[in-house]
Enzyme design. Structure first.
Site, PDB file in Angstrom:
ATOM      1  CG  HIS A 138     -23.541  28.259 -34.763  1.00  0.00           C
ATOM      2  ND1 HIS A 138     -24.146  28.391 -35.983  1.00  0.00           N
ATOM      3  CD2 HIS A 138     -22.807  27.133 -34.826  1.00  0.00           C
ATOM      4  CE1 HIS A 138     -23.791  27.368 -36.743  1.00  0.00           C
ATOM      5  NE2 HIS A 138     -22.978  26.598 -36.068  1.00  0.00           N
ATOM      6  CE  LYS A 564     -29.733  18.274 -31.090  1.00  0.00           C
ATOM      7  NZ  LYS A 564     -30.837  17.557 -31.763  1.00  0.00           N
TER       8      LYS A 564
END
Length: 896
Positions: A138, A564
């Site tokens: 990532h 999120k």
């Protein structure tokens, strides 16, 4: 005993002074004085000697673009060096505490706790535990590989200065070396001039495995072996406890650049690297095992093994006998090295798998022990055996991953050619169709026929078509897991089972070559866990695949997207509840669960101290097997330095051994209904407040204007795009740039927002502060959650965030910044009251760290705000802006 010659203050002072000398030498006296002036202004404001930051802001804004870039580079480089000084201090603490017997979370402490149990229970705990750190690619590593290499050289020199007794001449030479590296660092571009490719990311992960973990894992096993022997009666064999895995080069979710060719190259390179390391180890072992064959009895098992190798490799055997006459162990090792050389070669005689190499090492060990050479086995043979058991022939097993929609689309397009309209089928109809297709003998689709398919669907079929070849070439274990992002229905899992069956990777009921891992990350998926997993466990085809995989089901939990979507407090509670629910579902179906925690480096993405996180998991979910992601800067911070890497691995093992013991002693932890009700109230209110913020009209625009998200999206941090579709919505934005942007603006909202609203809702609903304080004291989950929020709150700087908020349109600023700052203030007050302490965090080192860093981050933030506010930036200003992002990331020691 004096273990060290230096301290962190001395390292910081001398490295800072050296950087100043380099800065002046490489630029000018004027540039040096400008940096010093900015530094003093920032420090004076923090210490109270200046009333405002305006002198600093005025000076920065008045500089020429070239001088601004010099200032940004100076502070960014300073943090790179100071991070090394703090790393060195961590090593000092580890060594000192180890020497004094005060090291917390040590293997010795774990062994003492295990010593309270009977031998059979300890054996069960050891056999149950398997820890699988999984390295991802990532895009959260802001530093270039070249920069990291130079920093590693400086770190090595600092270690020598600190731990060795040196002459004045030797010390001067070391400082000359450091000076040279710092000068080179200054002259090296900090910002990448191209986007890294997936194979660059795979090589990066490979570096830590090859250069650090390969060597330190054996030390951890040795220490555990020694401490278990001291605390537990009986002769216990330490089994395999670690296995390293990787997504780098195999994670396709949202990354079109990860092709089958990239994965094949990664598999080949990793095998080549690990075989080279084994050959080196056997070469060193050959230097030790120089025993005279005429004076020892190597034993019949050893002789038979050596004779088999002579028959396999007659030419090499003659060379070995000529080179090592009457030295049987060296002859054997010579032939073993040749067998390693022939792995994957067209020539016969190579090892088929790592188990064969392990068996040869065991034969040597048994022969040596029969000749009273136990100390040689302990010191030289067993460490290699453990390396072979841990790393196999793959270095790190690869996990494949892709988004569920890709599989659905590929199957729909392929089945359309067979006259089946898959898209119009209901969920139940899809499950029935896929199940029947897997159970029938004849294939339904031809994976090699991709002519009329879309590019994305063709790539999916090509991947599965390649998977069987990879397992044949590199072994099933080299690439045996498939993770499905955004799993929300049972059919999403059965689609992968179907594609694997069509590829011949699965042939039921006898063989299943992959674990299929649903990634549950949305509230819909988590709340529907029983619907998804229960359907699968009761499905005839999936049940057969599960049986072939030893009835162990891996389930991944997505911390990042859950946060999120729902906010910090609600996401943490949802994940905790659903872990318990998943444990119950697996127990109901007699399935062993292995949770895969998709944690990021930051608190808001599931980060925080790993040992505390493992001990805070619900007892009912602790089966012994655990898997978690390691990402971005967290990889470098944990695994770049061998001593810190060893400490981290030791802490993980300490926590997992204790957690498994705790789970056996008390399968269901004591969680009062009153606590659960309190968490439900808090989480519901927190989620509503968080969603209301995100869904408020204008919030997306505020986020875009009050953070450097537009700059971050253009940074060459990783090979994967920053958003899924390029749309400007919070939902579309990946979790990493979402957190990265808030971190840069010093308003780490994802790590604490709505916590205060949640707690206040509970108190206003008749809840008690005494209950919350009891929960904090006695419930590891609640304590860890609040402590992690406290870390994010401690790193938040509202005065700095206020400057970024000024970049937004006035009406947006007035609507959102007061709301955010008010939530912050209330959360800080509530956490200190619940924790019954005077400050937010409980770690003294964090206070010292922030005090040392904050004045040096401030100039970078002020310069970044100024540049973000300019509508027509020149090329040099754009480069400076990108450099401020790198510098703040280094100063905060975090991106996303």
């Amino acid at each position: 005993m004096q273990l060290h010659n230096r301290g962190v203050r001395q390292d910081v002072r001398e490295l800072g002074a050296l950087l100043g000398d380099v800065l002046e030498g490489q630029t000018s006296r004027g540039a040096f004085e400008t940096v010093e002036s900015c530094r003093r202004a920032a420090i004076d404001y923090r210490s109270g000697d200046l009333e405002s930051r305006e002198p600093l802001v005025t000076e920065l804004e008045g500089l020429s673009p070239h001088r601004q870039r010099t200032v940004a580079r100076a502070f960014a480089t300073y943090f790179e060096l100071i991070n090394l000084a703090e790393e060195r201090e961590r090593v000092r603490t580890i060594r000192t505490d180890s020497q004094e017997g005060t090291l917390e979370d040590s293997l010795e402490a774990a062994a003492k706790e295990l010593g309270e149990e009977d031998v059979e229970t300890v054996r069960q705990i050891l056999n149950d535990v398997l820890i699988e750190p999984t390295f991802t690619a990532h895009p959260t590593e802001a530093r270039r590989k070249t920069v990291k290499s130079k920093l590693r050289e400086i770190s090595t020199s600092l270690e020598t200065l600190d731990e060795r007794l040196l002459t004045d001449k030797e010390e001067r030479q070391l400082w000359q070396d450091i000076d040279a590296e710092v000068t080179s660092l200054w002259q090296t571009p900090q910002v990448r001039n191209r986007q890294p490719e997936p194979e660059d990311e795979a090589r990066n992960v490979q570096w830590y495995l090859e250069n650090t973990l390969f060597d330190v894992v054996g030390n951890v096993y040795d220490e555990l072996d020694e401490t278990i022997d001291a605390e537990v009666p009986g002769d216990l064999e330490i089994p395999k406890l670690f296995e390293f895995r990787s997504w780098a080069g195999s994670d396709r979710d949202g990354n079109p650049y990860v092709t089958p060719e990239v994965t094949a190259n990664t598999l080949e390179r990793q095998r080549s690297v690990i075989l080279d390391r084994y050959r080196d180890q056997l070469k060193r072992l050959s230097g030790v095992l120089s025993q005279d064959g005429s004076r020892i009895d190597a034993g019949s098992a050893f002789q038979a093994s050596l004779e088999r190798d002579r028959e396999r490799l007659p030419g090499s055997a003659r060379t070995a006998e000529q080179r090592y006459p009457d030295e049987p162990y060296r002859q054997k090792l010579k032939l073993m090295r040749e067998r390693l050389r022939r792995v994957g070669d067209v020539r016969p005689g190579g090892y088929d798998d790592a188990d064969e190499l392990g068996a040869d090492l065991s034969v040597i060990a048994e022969s040596l022990r029969a000749n009273d050479a136990d100390s040689i086995v302990d010191a030289h043979v067993d460490p290699i055996r453990r390396q072979v058991a841990t790393f196999g022939f793959s270095l790190a097993s690869l996990d494949l991953r892709d988004h569920q929609q890709k599989h659905t689309d590929a199957i729909a397009e392929a089945l359309e050619h067979e006259g089946i309209d898959y898209r119009t089928l209901s969920e139940d109809e899809r499950v029935e169709l896929l199940t029947d297709a897997v159970l029938q003998d004849e294939p339904v689709i031809d994976l090699s026929e991709t002519t009329d398919l879309s590019d994305d669907s063709a790539r999916v079929l090509e991947l599965f078509d390649s998977l069987a070849d990879w397992q044949t070439e590199y072994g099933v274990h080299a690439i045996d897991t498939y993770c499905i992002s955004m799993t929300e229905e049972p059919s999403h899992v059965l689609e992968v089972l179907f594609l694997a069956d069509q590829a011949g990777v699965i042939s039921l009921p006898e063989h299943a070559g992959i674990d299929i891992v649903p990634l549950l990350e949305t509230e819909y998926a988590l709340s529907g866990a029983r619907r998804i997993m229960g359907t699968l466990f009761e499905n005839e085809a999936y049940a057969q695949a599960l049986e072939a995989r030893g009835r162990t089901q891996e389930i991944m939990l997505g911390y990042s997207d859950s946060n999120k979507e729902n906010g910090f407090l609600a996401a943490n509670w949802s994940l905790y509840k659903n872990q318990r629910r998943l444990g119950e579902i697996c127990d109901d179906h007699d399935v062993t669960m292995r949770l895969f925690h998709g944690r990021g480096g930051s608190i808001s993405r599931g980060g925080g101290p790993m040992n505390e996180a493992l001990l805070a998991l619900p007892n009912s979910t602790v089966t012994g097997q655990v898997k978690f992601t390691e990402q971005g800067e967290a990889i470098a911070e944990k695994y770049a330095n061998p001593r810190i890497a060893e400490r981290n691995i030791g802490q993980m093992l300490n926590a997992q051994l204790r957690a498994r013991k705790q789970a056996l002693d008390q399968p269901e932890e004591e969680v009062h209904e009153e606590w659960v009700a309190a968490m439900e109230t808090m989480a519901d209110a927190a989620r509503r407040e968080y969603r209301d913020l995100l869904e408020s009209d204008g919030f997306v625009q505020y986020f875009e204007q009050a953070t450097p998200i537009t700059v971050i999206e253009d940074l060459d941090l990783g090979s994967r795009p920053a958003s899924r579709s390029g749309e400007r919505t919070v939902e579309d934005l990946r979790a990493i740039p979402w957190v990265f942007s808030w971190t840069q603006s010093r308003c780490i909202l994802p790590g604490w927002y709505a916590l205060a609203t949640g707690v206040e809702a509970y108190l206003e609903n008749g809840g008690s502060m005494n209950t919350l304080q009891t929960m904090y004291e006695k419930w590891p989950f609640f304590r860890t959650t609040l402590d992690n929020a406290a870390l994010s709150l401690s790193r938040t700087e509202l005065e700095i965030a206020d400057r970024y908020a000024d970049l937004a349109e006035p009406d947006l600023r007035e609507r959102f910044f007061p709301r955010v700052s008010d939530e912050y203030e209330r959360a800080a007050d509530l956490i200190t009251e619940i924790g019954q302490r005077d400050q937010l965090h409980t770690r003294d080192w964090l206070g010292e760290n922030l005090e040392r860093r904050n004045p040096y981050v401030d100039p970078l933030n002020m310069l970044q705000v100024y540049l973000l506010g300019r509508t027509d930036r020149t090329d040099i200003e754009e480069r400076t802006l990108r450099l401020t992002v790198k510098g703040i990331a280094a100063g905060m020691k975090n991106t996303g």
